[in-house]
Design an enzyme around this catalytic site. Sequence first.
Site, PDB file in Angstrom:
ATOM      1  NE  ARG A 100      -3.131   0.538  -0.722  1.00  0.00           N
ATOM      2  CZ  ARG A 100      -3.342   0.540  -2.026  1.00  0.00           C
ATOM      3  NH1 ARG A 100      -2.965   1.578  -2.768  1.00  0.00           N
ATOM      4  NH2 ARG A 100      -3.926  -0.499  -2.613  1.00  0.00           N
TER       5      ARG A 100
ATOM      6  CE  LYS B  72      -0.904  28.393  -4.486  1.00  0.00           C
ATOM      7  NZ  LYS B  72      -1.879  28.992  -5.410  1.00  0.00           N
TER       8      LYS B  72
ATOM      9  CE  LYS C 157       2.973  35.425  -3.931  1.00  0.00           C
ATOM     10  NZ  LYS C 157       2.456  34.039  -3.909  1.00  0.00           N
TER      11      LYS C 157
ATOM     12  CD  GLU D 101       1.771  38.449  -6.129  1.00  0.00           C
ATOM     13  OE1 GLU D 101       1.791  37.208  -6.059  1.00  0.00           O
ATOM     14  OE2 GLU D 101       1.152  39.180  -5.333  1.00  0.00           O
TER      15      GLU D 101
ATOM     16  CG  ASP E 215      -1.064  37.095  -8.859  1.00  0.00           C
ATOM     17  OD1 ASP E 215      -1.038  35.894  -9.188  1.00  0.00           O
ATOM     18  OD2 ASP E 215      -1.739  37.524  -7.912  1.00  0.00           O
TER      19      ASP E 215
END
Length: 313
Positions: free
Chosen positions: A117, A152, A184, A218, A239
Amino acid sequence: MIGASATGRASDGVAQENADAPRSAVLAVVDAALAEDAPWGDVTSEAAIPAAARATARVVSRSAGVLAGGLALELAFARADGNLEVERHLDDGAALEPGALVATVHGSARSILLGERVALNLAQRLSGIATLTRRYVDAVAGTSARIVDTRKTTPGLRALEKAAVRAGAAHNHRFSLSDAVMLKDNHLAVLAAQGLDLTDAIRAVRARIPHTMHLEVEVDRLEQLPAVLAAEPDTIMLDNFTLAELRDGVALIAGRAIVEASGGVTLDTVRAIAETGVDVISVGALTHSAPALDLGLDIDIDIDLDIDRAPVP
């Protein structure tokens, strides 16, 4: 830091390529998964399968796709029992068709079932990422854009998932927060609260980092570009821009920085995004939304008749 060796800085801000995840990172994941799946052993196999029973198992693809996670699959069986013989028939990045033989395992039937598994879970997950990634890469073929992943990723699996992206013929963005500076909107808001305009804020950050550190900024609207360009970052991320805005952004930047497109990227939109002239397209879906590829394990158990008549130890 697990997986740190998988990351290298390149001149374009994208991690350098390695064929596999570091073995140490794969071992750590496999050992944790086996401890989770069988903390006190496999009580079913121990009760039902004679200890002397031997078996040959074949890991087979049930659907078309791209293979990844071969090392994880191999080590899952090897860590379940170091006496198992594991033969990998295909390398990561290989195209799979239904029925393709991925690996063969021979040895203790109990041990094969113990590792099954974990081996399949990891190989299916990573092959799913490689398969989806290859679809994105194929979608932009013939353009100058490269597909890259993001952070992510599944916690604890980043090194493996980023290797799967490479198996799918795409590239890695930064591996961790330690690898490059990416300013960002929230970072810029904090800097602006200190009374710095956008250009001065970026220059202040540049002054605090080594000259070898890549700096990406960004932006979320075209009006920010002149101030950002004045600070001379290495990469500018556009973005959630429309296609028209991306084309205008590429024209305004005019080769003075690498242009990355991010946000709203799907298989339906990625080709048009690439054709705007951007250099890099980052796609979070490669790792956070890839469905597992269907792999199965077919097993033939060889139990001697004398063993079969004896009570299970």
